[in-house]
Design a protein around this motif. Sequence first.
Motif, PDB file in Angstrom:
ATOM      1  N   ALA A 293      23.554   6.145  15.635  1.00  0.00           N
ATOM      2  CA  ALA A 293      22.368   5.371  15.249  1.00  0.00           C
ATOM      3  C   ALA A 293      21.263   5.536  16.286  1.00  0.00           C
ATOM      4  O   ALA A 293      20.097   5.773  15.945  1.00  0.00           O
TER       5      ALA A 293
ATOM      6  N   ASN B 281      17.737   7.354  15.609  1.00  0.00           N
ATOM      7  CA  ASN B 281      16.545   6.530  15.809  1.00  0.00           C
ATOM      8  C   ASN B 281      15.568   7.189  16.778  1.00  0.00           C
ATOM      9  O   ASN B 281      14.348   7.119  16.583  1.00  0.00           O
TER      10      ASN B 281
ATOM     11  N   LYS C 245      20.603  -1.336  13.675  1.00  0.00           N
ATOM     12  CA  LYS C 245      20.272  -0.730  14.980  1.00  0.00           C
ATOM     13  C   LYS C 245      19.006   0.113  14.978  1.00  0.00           C
ATOM     14  O   LYS C 245      18.490   0.437  16.038  1.00  0.00           O
ATOM     15  N   VAL C 246      18.560   0.562  13.823  1.00  0.00           N
ATOM     16  CA  VAL C 246      17.434   1.510  13.828  1.00  0.00           C
ATOM     17  C   VAL C 246      16.127   0.826  13.427  1.00  0.00           C
ATOM     18  O   VAL C 246      16.135  -0.288  12.899  1.00  0.00           O
TER      19      VAL C 246
END
Length: 329
Positions: A109, A113, A136-137
């Motif tokens: 992730a 990202n 998370k992104v």
Amino acid sequence: MSSAASHPAATPEGAHPFPHGHLTGIDGLQPWEIAFLLDEAEQWVALNRAATKHDDRLAGLTQINAFFENSTRTLLSFEIAGKRLGADVVNMHAAQSSVKKGETLLDTAITLNAMRPDIIVMRHGSSGAVQLIADKVDCPVLNAGDGWHEHPTQALLDALTIRRRKGAIAKQRVAICGDILHSRVARSNILALTALGAEVRVVAPPTLMPPAVERLGVTAFTDFDAGLDGCDVVMMLRLQTERMKSGLVPSAREYFALYGLTRERLEKAAPDALVMHPGPMNRGIEIASDIADDLDRSAITEQVEMGVAVRMACLDVLTRKGRGVEGWV
Ligand code: ASP
């Protein structure tokens, strides 16, 4: 055909048509939000039938298709959808890698990202993995199938196919048949079709029926003929042997004898019942070839066509905020 009148619920006054940053499942969507995505998809059905299939609203945006599990039609469909909208589409084939849930997925992730994508389309073998990435992104994340959990764009394309073929979804009697237990397609379809007012039945052998499935608002049948009785739509599912730890079905031959859709068996359903299958099909196991290929009865290729349109709609809607589209900022 389709019409606004076929909606079980129009967007309530003052409500945002789609207030979500990601599409990780049908769970949590309001009926009018589902109907909104179907309405948005209609324009792309028309474009995809035109000689020149291009719109540039995603020009300059990067779409990463991160597929940790095999896929043919979903990956291709998302790639075509992104390209038809003008996005720069990058495919990450991780199906063969040893990426597992946990730290490694979080590292993935962070890596994705850092490349500053504008949207990530993700498929993963573990239920919940897509949500983990979405948390998370910084960009929208679209679930292209996670484990046994959900496959929201499949449910949307199925709903669009039914709505166009039958004129409405509300009150249609739909039988979802086969390996319900392992099927993210079944789960997303149950959620979408019940939300839109269909009467949904699930038909499976006892070993492939999820416990307490009735809590999802469906009626469960272990007898195939009884489950098919009077149905307007018969949706067959693939036997997902790769997700079975032990033999939950006796043999392919016996399975077909008891739960395979044949022309004779289809007579139990309504005379104009529509046959569907999300693919890939196991011919001669869950469905007979002559039914699958009967264009009067089978909507299987139309489902694939609707898949591109629905995915274009989802990519467009989810990137509106990032693109600063009025009303989405
Ligand atoms: N293609 C669908 C999925 O990814 C159905 C299947 O694999 O049987 O879940």
